[in-house]
Design a protein around this motif. Structure first.
Motif, short mmCIF file in Angstrom:
data_model
loop_
_atom_site.label_atom_id
_atom_site.label_comp_id
_atom_site.label_asym_id
_atom_site.label_seq_id
_atom_site.Cartn_x
_atom_site.Cartn_y
_atom_site.Cartn_z
N ALA A 9 26.81 46.09 -0.34
CA ALA A 9 25.98 47.25 -0.58
C ALA A 9 25.55 48.05 0.64
N MET A 10 25.17 49.32 0.45
CA MET A 10 24.39 50.23 1.32
C MET A 10 24.58 51.72 1.01
N SER A 11 24.30 52.81 1.96
CA SER A 11 24.23 54.24 1.60
C SER A 11 24.74 55.28 2.60
N ALA A 12 24.73 56.63 2.28
CA ALA A 12 25.22 57.74 3.13
C ALA A 12 24.26 58.13 4.25
N ALA A 42 21.46 55.15 11.34
CA ALA A 42 20.95 54.41 12.50
C ALA A 42 21.84 53.22 12.83
N ALA A 43 22.53 52.68 11.83
CA ALA A 43 23.44 51.55 12.05
C ALA A 43 24.75 52.00 12.69
N GLY A 44 24.92 53.29 12.86
CA GLY A 44 26.11 53.80 13.52
C GLY A 44 27.29 54.05 12.62
N VAL A 45 27.06 54.08 11.31
CA VAL A 45 28.15 54.37 10.37
C VAL A 45 28.44 55.86 10.45
N ASP A 46 29.71 56.20 10.67
CA ASP A 46 30.12 57.59 10.73
C ASP A 46 29.76 58.31 9.42
N ALA A 47 29.20 59.51 9.55
CA ALA A 47 28.75 60.27 8.37
C ALA A 47 29.89 60.53 7.39
N ALA A 48 31.09 60.78 7.89
CA ALA A 48 32.23 61.04 7.00
C ALA A 48 32.59 59.78 6.20
N VAL A 49 32.47 58.63 6.83
CA VAL A 49 32.74 57.36 6.13
C VAL A 49 31.64 57.12 5.10
N ALA A 51 29.79 59.18 3.57
CA ALA A 51 29.86 60.14 2.47
C ALA A 51 30.84 59.70 1.39
N ARG A 52 31.78 58.82 1.74
CA ARG A 52 32.79 58.36 0.77
C ARG A 52 32.39 57.07 0.06
N ALA A 53 31.27 56.47 0.43
CA ALA A 53 30.85 55.19 -0.16
C ALA A 53 29.84 55.42 -1.28
N PRO A 54 29.78 54.48 -2.24
CA PRO A 54 28.75 54.56 -3.29
C PRO A 54 27.42 54.14 -2.68
N THR A 55 26.60 55.11 -2.32
CA THR A 55 25.43 54.80 -1.52
C THR A 55 24.10 54.99 -2.23
N ASP A 56 24.11 55.46 -3.44
CA ASP A 56 22.85 55.71 -4.13
C ASP A 56 22.24 54.41 -4.67
N PRO A 57 20.92 54.28 -4.56
CA PRO A 57 20.26 53.12 -5.16
C PRO A 57 20.41 53.18 -6.69
#
Length: 115
Positions: A9-12, A42-49, A51-57
């Motif tokens: 799990a996690m988010s955009a 803050a964890a350093g995940v690229d914004a483009a990456v 944006a493609r993940a299911p990130t909503d709670p």
């Protein structure tokens, strides 16, 4: 109750600071979305990456996992993994969870295992 973040799990990403709020004055999903987005950035995940993940709670289907969960760490880790660098989903979830600022609105998040 806990907001639970599954190891898959996690988010955009968003750089916006979270506004100070009292527990009764907030839409929980909007608050968790902002907190998760900020932690992922803050964890350093690229914004483009991100944006493609299911990130909503989402509302947890099983109360043992808390009231809400974010299921982005596994998809994010898969998208971030290269031949040279394997990203462990649980490690990523732990990093993001440690950066989540849920203040006085929620209890600290926790990581639930797969399933």
């Amino acid at each position: 109750r806990n907001t639970s973040s599954s190891s898959s799990a996690m988010s955009a990403a968003s750089d916006a600071p979270l506004p100070p709020v009292a527990a009764g004055d907030v839409d929980p999903v909007a608050f968790l979305t902002a907190a998760t987005d900020a932690a992922i950035a803050a964890a350093g995940v690229d914004a483009a990456v991100a944006a493609r993940a299911p990130t909503d709670p989402v509302v947890s289907k099983d109360p043992k996992f808390g009231d809400y969960q974010v299921n982005a760490a596994l998809p994010l880790a898969k998208m971030m993994t290269t031949k040279e660098n394997k990203v462990n989903p649980k490690d990523l979830a732990t990093k993001i969870m440690g950066l989540m600022d849920v203040g006085a609105v929620f209890e600290a998040p926790s990581i639930a295992g797969p399933g």
